[in-house]
Design an enzyme around this catalytic site. Sequence first.
Site, PDB file in Angstrom:
ATOM      1  N   VAL A  21      -1.438  50.573  61.154  1.00 50.63           N
ATOM      2  CA  VAL A  21      -1.219  51.746  60.722  1.00 50.63           C
ATOM      3  C   VAL A  21      -2.226  52.651  60.243  1.00 50.63           C
ATOM      4  CG1 VAL A  21       1.330  51.070  60.129  1.00 50.63           C
ATOM      5  CG2 VAL A  21      -0.317  50.835  58.404  1.00 50.63           C
ATOM      6  N   CYS A  22      -2.061  53.947  60.078  1.00 44.75           N
ATOM      7  CA  CYS A  22      -3.036  54.607  59.397  1.00 44.75           C
ATOM      8  C   CYS A  22      -3.925  54.166  58.290  1.00 44.75           C
ATOM      9  CB  CYS A  22      -2.639  56.071  59.220  1.00 44.75           C
ATOM     10  SG  CYS A  22      -3.722  57.313  58.864  1.00 44.75           S
ATOM     11  N   PRO A  23      -4.994  53.867  58.110  1.00 44.95           N
ATOM     12  CA  PRO A  23      -6.128  54.515  58.980  1.00 44.95           C
ATOM     13  C   PRO A  23      -6.931  53.639  59.964  1.00 44.95           C
ATOM     14  CG  PRO A  23      -7.023  54.093  56.933  1.00 44.95           C
ATOM     15  CD  PRO A  23      -5.551  53.630  56.802  1.00 44.95           C
TER      16      PRO A  23
END
Length: 84
Positions: A21-23
């Site tokens: 997941v981000c980042p």
Amino acid sequence: MSESEATPWKIGKQLDARGLVCPEPVMLLHRAVREVAAGEVIEMLATDPSTTRDVPKFCQFLGHELVEERREKDEYHYYIRKSE
């Protein structure tokens, strides 16, 4: 991707960011860009929907070409050509 769905360009590096997941996906993409020569294409697979925003912005900001992006079920496929 099956051989019948082969891309018209040569893949210089494959990047599997599925489950991240981000980042993290963009951080991995940034590292991958440094590992390939100018003009080579990176294939990136991801499952995080935020990559639909982050990957195009990454390419635009750094001047790389987003050759293709598509969604297949819950996966996002990106093909990024490193700039000169």
